[in-house]
Design an enzyme around this catalytic site. Structure first.
Site, short mmCIF file in Angstrom:
data_model
loop_
_atom_site.label_atom_id
_atom_site.label_comp_id
_atom_site.label_asym_id
_atom_site.label_seq_id
_atom_site.Cartn_x
_atom_site.Cartn_y
_atom_site.Cartn_z
N LYS A 85 2.81 -5.02 -22.31
CA LYS A 85 2.66 -4.34 -21.71
C LYS A 85 3.69 -4.04 -20.44
O LYS A 85 4.62 -5.10 -20.78
CB LYS A 85 1.74 -4.76 -20.91
CG LYS A 85 1.55 -5.64 -19.94
CD LYS A 85 0.31 -6.41 -18.55
CE LYS A 85 0.70 -7.31 -18.46
NZ LYS A 85 -0.84 -8.17 -17.86
N ARG A 88 -11.23 -9.16 -10.17
CA ARG A 88 -10.24 -8.23 -9.94
C ARG A 88 -11.71 -6.75 -11.16
O ARG A 88 -11.46 -6.23 -11.12
CB ARG A 88 -9.20 -8.41 -10.91
CG ARG A 88 -7.90 -6.52 -10.83
CD ARG A 88 -6.39 -7.92 -10.99
NE ARG A 88 -6.37 -8.00 -12.77
CZ ARG A 88 -5.61 -8.88 -12.79
NH1 ARG A 88 -4.30 -8.02 -12.61
NH2 ARG A 88 -5.72 -8.79 -13.87
N MET A 105 22.08 1.22 -2.76
CA MET A 105 21.26 1.35 -3.66
C MET A 105 22.42 1.60 -4.99
O MET A 105 21.90 1.39 -6.29
CB MET A 105 20.92 3.25 -2.89
CG MET A 105 19.88 4.13 -4.65
SD MET A 105 20.09 6.17 -4.40
CE MET A 105 19.70 5.72 -2.85
N TYR A 148 25.37 -2.74 5.42
CA TYR A 148 24.61 -1.47 6.20
C TYR A 148 23.91 -2.96 7.13
O TYR A 148 23.49 -4.16 6.58
CB TYR A 148 23.25 -0.34 5.47
CG TYR A 148 24.00 0.25 4.39
CD1 TYR A 148 24.32 1.07 5.40
CD2 TYR A 148 23.60 0.73 3.30
CE1 TYR A 148 24.24 2.34 4.82
CE2 TYR A 148 24.30 0.97 1.76
CZ TYR A 148 23.93 2.43 3.22
OH TYR A 148 24.24 3.55 2.94
C1 LIG Z 1 -1.30 -9.51 -17.69
C2 LIG Z 1 -2.01 -10.10 -18.37
C3 LIG Z 1 -1.56 -11.58 -19.14
C4 LIG Z 1 -0.03 -12.29 -19.51
O1 LIG Z 1 0.31 -13.00 -18.03
P1 LIG Z 1 1.15 -14.09 -18.21
O2 LIG Z 1 1.63 -14.36 -16.47
O3 LIG Z 1 2.47 -12.87 -17.29
O4 LIG Z 1 1.46 -14.52 -18.76
C5 LIG Z 1 -2.48 -12.43 -20.00
N1 LIG Z 1 -3.87 -11.74 -20.17
C6 LIG Z 1 -4.37 -10.32 -18.75
C7 LIG Z 1 -5.67 -10.02 -19.07
C8 LIG Z 1 -3.34 -9.33 -18.35
O5 LIG Z 1 -3.20 -8.77 -18.09
#
Ligand SMILES: *Cc1c(COP(=O)(O)O)cnc(C)c1O
Length: 361
Positions: free
Chosen positions: A35, A131, A303, A255
Site C-alpha cells: 500500500k 479502528r 525546504m 532559520y
Molecule cells: C499496513 C498494514 C499492515 C502492515 O503493517 P507493518 O507494520 O508495515 O508491517 C498489516 N496489516 C494491516 C491491516 C495493515 O493495514
C-alpha cells in the site's frame, strides 16, 4: 549538473526481506503489503520484483490494486480497507481482488452482489484496536451470513494488533484471547500479524502473515531491536554538498539560528530538504553520511536544503555525496531523531525525488 537528490531502491533487498519474513513462520503464507506506493518505494516496481515469490499482495484501496493489475500483476491482491461503496465490488470481482469486510455494510454489500464466480473475503474482527473491524460479539453472525451466500468462497478471519511493536504489552494478550474466543469455533484460515507481530509474537503467526515495513528494511521496533540485523535496507536517499563554509564560534546556522557554533566549524549545505520528504523535525545530531563517513545534521532543515557538520572532514568539497538514509544511515535512526517513524520517512518521499532501481537477480 542535475539536482543530485535521488532515492535508490534495491529490489533484490526487498525480495530478500520478504523471504526473511516468510522464513520466520515456515508454515505460513505472507501478503506482501505494498500500500501507499509500496511505502514510497514505487508499487509497480516493487510488485514486479516480488511477484515471482509473493503469495499475494495487500493494498489499501481499489485504486492501488487496479494500478497493479494494469501493470500485469496477477497474484491475489487483498484490499485492506475493503470497498468504499457497493459498486466497487463489481470492479473488484472483475479484477479478481479480495476485499476485507470490516463492517456490517460491507458484509451486506457482499451478500447482495451476484458475481459470476465465487468471491473470497477477509472478515475482520475488532479485538481492541478500535479502528476497523466487526464487534467480536457480532462476528460469528456476520460469518454465518457470508457462509450462507452461495457466491461467497473462502472466508479468511483477520484482526490487527494495536501494540505489537511492544511485545510485552498486555493489549497483545488481550487481543489474541479475544480473537481466539470469538473466532475459535469458526472454520477458515486466520491472519493477525503485521511486521511487529511477525517478528515479536510467534503466537500471532497463523496461516497468513501481513509484513509491511520489514519488507522495506526497517524494523517496527526502533533502532536497537535484533530483528533489524537480518533485514537489508531497501531505500537510500542521497544528495550532495552544494556549498561548504567555515564558521567561527558564536555564529549560527540557518532559520532561527537553532545551532550556534561553539568552536570553529565547517558546515556543508546539502541539496535536500523537507520538500523532498526529509523530516523538518530532525534535531541537531541526526545522523547522515558524507563521503561514506558519519556526520550529523546541525541547524534547522529548510525546504530545499539542510546543513551538516564537516568539521571532521576538512577535505569535503561541493559535489561530494551525502547519504541521508540507507545502508550507512539507518532510516530508523533518522526517524528516532525526528520524532517520527521510518514508515513516514519512506511514504513521505516527494515526487520531486527521482527513484532509480537496481535488481541483482
Ligand atoms: C499496513 C498494514 C499492515 C502492515 O503493517 P507493518 O507494520 O508495515 O508491517 C498489516 N496489516 C494491516 C491491516 C495493515 O493495514
Amino acid at each position: 549538473m542535475a539536482r543530485p537528490t535521488r532515492a535508490h531502491v534495491d529490489l533484490a533487498a526487498i525480495r530478500h526481506n520478504y523471504r526473511h519474513a516468510r522464513a520466520q513462520a515456515p508454515g505460513s503464507r505472507a501478503l506482501a503489503v505494498v500500500k501507499a506506493d509500496a511505502y514510497g518505494h514505487g508499487a509497480i516496481a516493487v510488485a514486479r520484483a516480488l511477484a515471482p515469490v509473493a503469495d499475494a499482495f495487500a493494498v489499501a484501496c481499489i485504486e492501488e490494486a487496479l494500478e497493479l493489475r494494469e501493470a500485469g500483476i496477477t497474484n491475489p491482491i487483498v484490499l485492506l480497507e475493503g470497498v468504499f461503496e457497493p459498486t466497487e465490488l463489481d470492479i473488484a470481482q472483475r479484477a479478481r481482488l479480495t476485499p476485507v469486510a470490516h463492517n456490517r455494510d460491507q458484509v451486506d454489500w457482499l451478500c447482495r452482489m451476484r458475481p459470476a464466480e465465487p468471491v473470497a473475503v477477509w472478515l475482520k474482527m475488532d479485538t481492541g484496536m478500535h479502528r476497523l473491524g466487526l464487534d467480536p460479539a457480532a462476528f460469528a453472525a456476520a460469518h454465518a451470513q457470508l457462509t450462507a451466500c452461495p457466491h461467497v468462497g473462502e472466508i479468511v478471519l483477520m484482526t490487527h494488533l494495536a501494540c505489537a511493536d511492544e511485545p510485552g504489552h498486555p493489549a497483545n494478550r488481550a487481543q489474541l484471547d479475544c480473537f481466539a474466543t470469538h473466532a475459535g469455533g469458526l472454520p477458515g484460515r486466520r491472519s493477525i500479524a503485521n511486521s511487529a507481530a511477525l517478528l515479536g509474537c510467534r503466537e500471532a503467526h497463523a496461516e497468513w502473515l501481513r509484513p509491511g515495513i520489514m519488507l522495506y528494511g526497517a524494523t517496527p521496533f526502533g533502532e536497537a531491536h535484533p530483528s533489524a540485523a537480518a533485514l537489508r535496507p531497501t531505500m537510500c536517499l542521497e544528495s550532495a554538498l552544494i556549498s561548504v563554509r567555515a564558521l567561527a564560534p558564536g555564529e549560527a546556522i540557518g532559520y532561527g539560528g537553532r545551532f550556534v557554533c561553539t568552536e570553529p566549524t565547517r558546515v556543508g549545505v546539502v541539496a535536500a530538504g523537507y520538500a523532498d520528504g526529509y523530516p523538518r523535525h530532525a534535531c541537531d545530531g541526526t545522523p547522515a553520511a558524507v563521503n561514506g563517513r558519519p556526520t550529523r545534521i546541525i541547524g534547522r532543515v529548510s525546504m530545499d536544503m539542510l546543513t551538516v557538520d564537516l568539521t571532521a572532514q576538512p577535505d569535503a568539497r561541493p559535489g561530494d555525496p551525502v547519504q541521508l538514509w540507507g545502508d550507512l544511515v539507518p532510516a530508523n535512526a533518522v526517524a528516532a531523531a525526528s520524532d517520527t517513524i521510518a514508515y513516514q520517512l519512506f511514504t513521505g518521499l516527494s515526487r520531486r525525488v527521482p527513484i532509480t532501481y537496481t535488481d541483482d537477480a
